[in-house]
Design a protein around this motif. Sequence first.
Motif, mmCIF file in Angstrom:
data_model
loop_
_atom_site.group_PDB
_atom_site.id
_atom_site.type_symbol
_atom_site.label_atom_id
_atom_site.label_comp_id
_atom_site.label_asym_id
_atom_site.label_seq_id
_atom_site.Cartn_x
_atom_site.Cartn_y
_atom_site.Cartn_z
ATOM 1 N N UNK A 71 5.119 96.690 -12.200
ATOM 2 C CA UNK A 71 5.731 96.779 -10.882
ATOM 3 C C UNK A 71 6.308 98.176 -10.752
ATOM 4 N N UNK A 72 6.021 98.825 -9.623
ATOM 5 C CA UNK A 72 6.495 100.185 -9.421
ATOM 6 C C UNK A 72 6.788 100.427 -7.950
ATOM 7 N N UNK A 73 8.054 100.609 -7.608
ATOM 8 C CA UNK A 73 8.501 100.979 -6.267
ATOM 9 C C UNK A 73 7.869 100.144 -5.148
ATOM 10 N N UNK A 74 7.920 98.821 -5.290
ATOM 11 C CA UNK A 74 7.405 97.938 -4.255
ATOM 12 C C UNK A 74 5.915 97.648 -4.335
ATOM 13 N N UNK A 75 5.275 98.110 -5.394
ATOM 14 C CA UNK A 75 3.835 97.919 -5.586
ATOM 15 C C UNK A 75 3.555 97.296 -6.944
ATOM 16 N N UNK A 76 2.416 96.626 -7.037
ATOM 17 C CA UNK A 76 1.835 96.310 -8.340
ATOM 18 C C UNK A 76 0.894 97.464 -8.626
ATOM 19 N N UNK A 77 1.115 98.146 -9.740
ATOM 20 C CA UNK A 77 0.332 99.333 -10.080
ATOM 21 C C UNK A 77 -0.610 99.031 -11.242
ATOM 22 N N UNK A 78 -1.879 99.229 -10.987
ATOM 23 C CA UNK A 78 -2.927 99.077 -11.992
ATOM 24 C C UNK A 78 -3.319 100.489 -12.418
ATOM 25 N N UNK A 79 -3.214 100.781 -13.700
ATOM 26 C CA UNK A 79 -3.600 102.092 -14.225
ATOM 27 C C UNK A 79 -4.715 101.883 -15.237
ATOM 28 N N UNK A 80 -5.824 102.581 -15.030
ATOM 29 C CA UNK A 80 -6.949 102.519 -15.961
ATOM 30 C C UNK A 80 -7.249 103.951 -16.380
ATOM 31 N N UNK A 81 -7.098 104.229 -17.676
ATOM 32 C CA UNK A 81 -7.281 105.584 -18.188
ATOM 33 C C UNK A 81 -8.311 105.568 -19.313
#
Length: 159
Positions: free
Chosen positions: A84-94
Amino acid sequence: IDVFDIIGCRSCRSNGGNCITQKAIETLRLSGNFSGEINTDISHTPWCGADPKGLELALYNVLKNAAEACGHVSKPCINVTIREYEGYVEFSIADNGPVLTEEDVHRILQTRISTKKEGLGLGMKIVENIVEKCGGHLELQRNQPSGLRVLIQIPIEKL
């Protein structure tokens, strides 16, 4: 802890933990096109307002691109982080694919430009369209020391 039971999507709960993120990762593994390591770092996240099928398609496309990008390194690795990040669900793929310039990163989102021999240059544009349809954002960043990091942010759904 079964991390896929706590990812922020409705299908996780309604399908007994058979979450869209898990489906995308398993589809990649079952394709036989990636034998590297896939690491997950997933914290508890609230529900996001994404279409489950659309988000699954977007995540799979990003995972497939990451697998192809790091397919020629000695120890291919994909890192998947969801938070969870600043009102969002954040998906990070690296991935740990080749070193990219800022110009390389910018070109990835241009339609009909592909670095793949048989690529059409539409995949990331489709991902961007799916994310924007959910009210979200897509951002591409150079991963350090090499590769690409794709951030998908989908607004948290207020229940």
